[in-house]
Design a protein around this motif. Structure first.
Motif, PDB file in Angstrom:
ATOM      1  N   GLU A  76      -8.641  -9.241   9.211  1.00  0.00           N
ATOM      2  CA  GLU A  76      -7.468  -8.420   9.483  1.00  0.00           C
ATOM      3  C   GLU A  76      -6.711  -8.104   8.196  1.00  0.00           C
ATOM      4  O   GLU A  76      -6.237  -6.970   7.992  1.00  0.00           O
ATOM      5  CB  GLU A  76      -6.544  -9.142  10.468  1.00  0.00           C
ATOM      6  CG  GLU A  76      -7.122  -9.269  11.865  1.00  0.00           C
ATOM      7  CD  GLU A  76      -6.185 -10.041  12.788  1.00  0.00           C
ATOM      8  OE1 GLU A  76      -5.034 -10.284  12.379  1.00  0.00           O
ATOM      9  OE2 GLU A  76      -6.606 -10.390  13.909  1.00  0.00           O
ATOM     10  N   SER A  77      -6.602  -9.092   7.333  1.00  0.00           N
ATOM     11  CA  SER A  77      -5.867  -8.881   6.081  1.00  0.00           C
ATOM     12  C   SER A  77      -6.565  -7.849   5.197  1.00  0.00           C
ATOM     13  O   SER A  77      -5.913  -6.949   4.640  1.00  0.00           O
ATOM     14  CB  SER A  77      -5.726 -10.211   5.335  1.00  0.00           C
ATOM     15  OG  SER A  77      -5.090 -10.026   4.085  1.00  0.00           O
ATOM     16  N   ASP A  78      -7.892  -7.979   5.078  1.00  0.00           N
ATOM     17  CA  ASP A  78      -8.636  -7.008   4.266  1.00  0.00           C
ATOM     18  C   ASP A  78      -8.512  -5.608   4.836  1.00  0.00           C
ATOM     19  O   ASP A  78      -8.363  -4.626   4.105  1.00  0.00           O
ATOM     20  CB  ASP A  78     -10.107  -7.426   4.189  1.00  0.00           C
ATOM     21  CG  ASP A  78     -10.280  -8.711   3.385  1.00  0.00           C
ATOM     22  OD1 ASP A  78      -9.363  -9.080   2.626  1.00  0.00           O
ATOM     23  OD2 ASP A  78     -11.356  -9.358   3.539  1.00  0.00           O
ATOM     24  N   SER A  79      -8.595  -5.524   6.198  1.00  0.00           N
ATOM     25  CA  SER A  79      -8.522  -4.197   6.811  1.00  0.00           C
ATOM     26  C   SER A  79      -7.130  -3.588   6.656  1.00  0.00           C
ATOM     27  O   SER A  79      -6.988  -2.373   6.493  1.00  0.00           O
ATOM     28  CB  SER A  79      -8.884  -4.291   8.296  1.00  0.00           C
ATOM     29  OG  SER A  79      -7.923  -5.061   9.007  1.00  0.00           O
ATOM     30  N   GLU A  80      -6.100  -4.438   6.692  1.00  0.00           N
ATOM     31  CA  GLU A  80      -4.736  -3.919   6.518  1.00  0.00           C
ATOM     32  C   GLU A  80      -4.565  -3.350   5.104  1.00  0.00           C
ATOM     33  O   GLU A  80      -3.967  -2.285   4.906  1.00  0.00           O
ATOM     34  CB  GLU A  80      -3.722  -5.029   6.766  1.00  0.00           C
ATOM     35  CG  GLU A  80      -2.283  -4.538   6.649  1.00  0.00           C
ATOM     36  CD  GLU A  80      -1.293  -5.650   6.938  1.00  0.00           C
ATOM     37  OE1 GLU A  80      -0.120  -5.342   7.200  1.00  0.00           O
ATOM     38  OE2 GLU A  80      -1.705  -6.830   6.905  1.00  0.00           O
ATOM     39  N   THR A  81      -5.088  -4.070   4.120  1.00  0.00           N
ATOM     40  CA  THR A  81      -5.009  -3.581   2.745  1.00  0.00           C
ATOM     41  C   THR A  81      -5.706  -2.232   2.605  1.00  0.00           C
ATOM     42  O   THR A  81      -5.225  -1.320   1.935  1.00  0.00           O
ATOM     43  CB  THR A  81      -5.641  -4.604   1.790  1.00  0.00           C
ATOM     44  OG1 THR A  81      -4.966  -5.858   1.926  1.00  0.00           O
ATOM     45  CG2 THR A  81      -5.558  -4.132   0.353  1.00  0.00           C
ATOM     46  N   LEU A  82      -6.853  -2.111   3.335  1.00  0.00           N
ATOM     47  CA  LEU A  82      -7.618  -0.872   3.242  1.00  0.00           C
ATOM     48  C   LEU A  82      -6.863   0.294   3.872  1.00  0.00           C
ATOM     49  O   LEU A  82      -6.719   1.359   3.256  1.00  0.00           O
ATOM     50  CB  LEU A  82      -8.975  -1.063   3.929  1.00  0.00           C
ATOM     51  CG  LEU A  82      -9.853   0.189   4.013  1.00  0.00           C
ATOM     52  CD1 LEU A  82     -10.266   0.635   2.610  1.00  0.00           C
ATOM     53  CD2 LEU A  82     -11.084  -0.081   4.873  1.00  0.00           C
ATOM     54  N   VAL A  83      -6.354   0.114   5.103  1.00  0.00           N
ATOM     55  CA  VAL A  83      -5.747   1.252   5.803  1.00  0.00           C
ATOM     56  C   VAL A  83      -4.415   1.655   5.195  1.00  0.00           C
ATOM     57  O   VAL A  83      -3.940   2.787   5.415  1.00  0.00           O
ATOM     58  CB  VAL A  83      -5.571   0.931   7.309  1.00  0.00           C
ATOM     59  CG1 VAL A  83      -6.907   0.636   7.938  1.00  0.00           C
ATOM     60  CG2 VAL A  83      -4.607  -0.229   7.531  1.00  0.00           C
TER      61      VAL A  83
END
Length: 575
Positions: A76-83
């Motif tokens: 979730e953290s990686d995806s938040e950084t991406l979006v």
């Protein structure tokens, strides 16, 4: 309770020989303390082991649930950084424009971003950006997979959370773990689309590598909402995961609002073997509908207690053998004087009441012997009288059975054979005709306009009409192999063996004309009197011919006779 024991227990014991009563007493006295103490120690040890194992396993599944949550939080953290990155925000903003060229460039940019971010990770099988209408922005996605992605994303959109985890169904029927993250604009907090990641179970499976509770145990993650098995050990024991009984019990516990608990169930491990008992400890992965479940067979749980039980059984067997030897010696010393009397009494089982016991002295055994001799003489006389009465009653019973058999085969209204008698004879005659290759004729007879006759003249006149038709049919069943029977309501049947089609048609016509000549009044019939429609079926049956097919042939012919105007005879198979 005490009164019942005082009344019935002595009577029950008197049905057992003295020798065996003494043996049982010694055995009970010697084994009762041992059995009670053994049971208590075994039960207490089993409960202690179960309690200890439950606590330990609960801690294990809780720790695994935390580890699963940590892995999810990492993704979730990686995806938040991406979006939230500028390239993604900018590409989605361009896609929202109406210019097709901007949309195309945005799709290409988003696809490249996904490949750069997750393309090198084998744990991510599916990775798609979706627009605000849940349309997949990657034009190369399979149509069937695309539908699954859209449906999953649309369902996640209804949630109040920005990140939703679940199981995504792939095109081959398999399911994978999926995460959907809603993407909002950093400028105005407007929904721009969503990111879907399909995460392979291998990313979580390593968590189970060091979580073994012994042979036969298993640990896995299951979606309690639909029973989907999400994550399991990379080397799991076959046949012990996600049993239907386990899923049913788990679903019931989830509906009750339990997040962590213990349950027991049964599961068939191998075909042809009885189900084995298992217990499971489960805990919920926070913020999901997933549960970490650890299963353990009862046999493994109670292995230590069973070892104690074996020792108890061994000691019990030794004590039992010693008590048995001692009881036999004592019982033998007491029961010897009773042997002669018991032998004489056993001889009476064959009906020989001429046995007499020689006795001497004035003790209790002499009195018993005297009374036995008197009893044997009385029983012999009574037995002879009883045999005479039994023979008489047997004859009466045989006659009553014959009368009852006749009643069960006769129609009570018309006095001719009933449906049961007809069914039995039809099956028998079909078999005989097939064996001998002889023709068999079946006449299906229906009284024309009988309902209107019943309504007009009343039920009593209707019953009288049926009896007259039955009497007429009975007079035409002249041979022993012929049978006239009431089939049901106003329908009758006739069965004629060794009768070809010509003779069967002649017989049916004779019956029809005979009823017509009676001129039974029927005001609502076109001809003014009672008539019948007859369907005739004739066959030389084979072994495959069934009564149902034969009856259907005659029935169809009878309905053809009705359709053609009634009061006529129609042969099955003839146009």
């Amino acid at each position: 309770m005490r009164r019942l024991i005082a009344l019935y227990l002595p009577a029950l014991l008197r049905k057992i020989t003295i020798r065996y009563r003494l043996l049982a007493s010694f055995i009970l006295i010697s084994l009762t303390p041992l059995l009670v103490s053994g049971y208590i120690s075994y039960a207490e040890s089993s409960k202690a082991i179960e309690r200890k194992t439950r606590l330990f396993t609960t801690e294990v599944v809780k720790q695994i649930a935390k580890n699963v949550q940590l892995r999810m939080a990492e993704i979730e953290s990686d995806s938040e950084t991406l979006v939230l990155s500028d390239p993604v925000q900018s590409a989605l903003a361009r896609y929202a424009l109406d210019n097709p060229e901007d949309k195309g460039r945005a799709r290409a940019a988003l696809t490249k971003i996904l490949l750069d971010s997750y393309g090198s990770f084998q744990d991510f099988g599916q990775k798609y950006f979706l627009d605000r209408d849940n349309h997949v922005l990657d034009p190369q996605v399979f149509a069937q997979l695309g539908r699954g992605v859209v449906e999953f994303s649309a369902a996640a959109r209804t949630s109040q959370r920005r990140v939703v985890w679940g199981a995504l169904e792939l095109w081959d029927g398999q399911k994978t773990i999926a995460m959907v993250r809603q993407i909002y604009s950093k400028n105005d907090n407007r929904l721009m689309g969503s990111l879907l990641l399909g995460v392979r179970a291998a990313r979580f499976a390593a968590i189970f590598d060091n979580a073994s509770l012994g042979a036969g145990s298993d640990i896995f993650v299951v979606d309690a909402r639909d029973g989907t098995l999400l994550v399991q050990r990379r080397e799991r024991v076959a046949g012990v995961v996600a049993a239907p009984a386990l899923l049913e019990r788990l679903a019931a516990s989830v509906r009750g609002g339990e997040q962590t608990g213990f349950l027991a169930y049964q599961q068939t491990v191998a075909e042809g073997h009885p189900p084995a008992g298992y217990f499971a400890v489960y805990t919920q992965v926070p913020n999901t509908g997933w549960y970490v479940v650890s299963t353990l067979p009862n046999q493994l749980l109670l292995a230590e207690a069973q070892a104690v039980r074996k020792e108890i059984v061994l000691i019990g067997v030794i004590c039992f053998c010693g008590a048995l030897v001692l009881a036999y010696v004592v019982a033998r010393s007491i029961s010897m004087p009773l042997e002669r009397l018991a032998g004489a009494m056993r001889a009476t089982r064959t009906g020989d009441y001429g046995q007499r016991v020689e006795y001497e002295g004035r003790d209790e055994m002499a009195l018993l012997s005297q009374k036995f001799n008197e009893m044997a003489a009385n029983i012999r006389q009574t037995h002879e009288q009883l045999e005479s009465r039994v023979a008489e009653r047997t004859r009466d019973l045989e006659q009553a059975n014959l009368k009852l058999a006749a009643l069960t085969m006769t129609d009570p209204l018309t006095g001719i054979a009933n449906r049961r008698r007809f069914d039995d004879m039809l099956a028998s005659e079909l078999h005989r005709a097939a064996r001998c290759a002889h023709p068999l004729a079946l006449l299906m007879i229906d009284v024309d306009f009988f309902k209107s006759y019943n309504d007009h003249y009343g039920h009593q006149e209707g019953d009288s009409c049926l009896r007259k038709v039955a009497t007429l049919l009975q007079t035409h069943a002249r041979r022993a192999s012929d049978l006239a029977a009431r089939y049901g309501g106003e329908e009758f049947v006739m069965l004629a063996a060794d009768t070809d089609a010509e003779a069967a048609l002649a017989l049916a016509e004779q019956v029809r004309l005979a009823l017509e000549s009676l001129h039974l009044p029927h005001a609502l019939s076109p001809i003014g009197w009672v008539s019948i429609s007859v369907g005739v079926a004739v066959q030389v049956p084979d072994e495959l011919q069934t009564p149902e097919l034969f009856l259907r042939m005659a029935d169809k012919a009878m309905y053809r006779a009705k359709e053609q105007g009634r009061n006529q005879v129609v042969l099955a198979g003839r146009k």
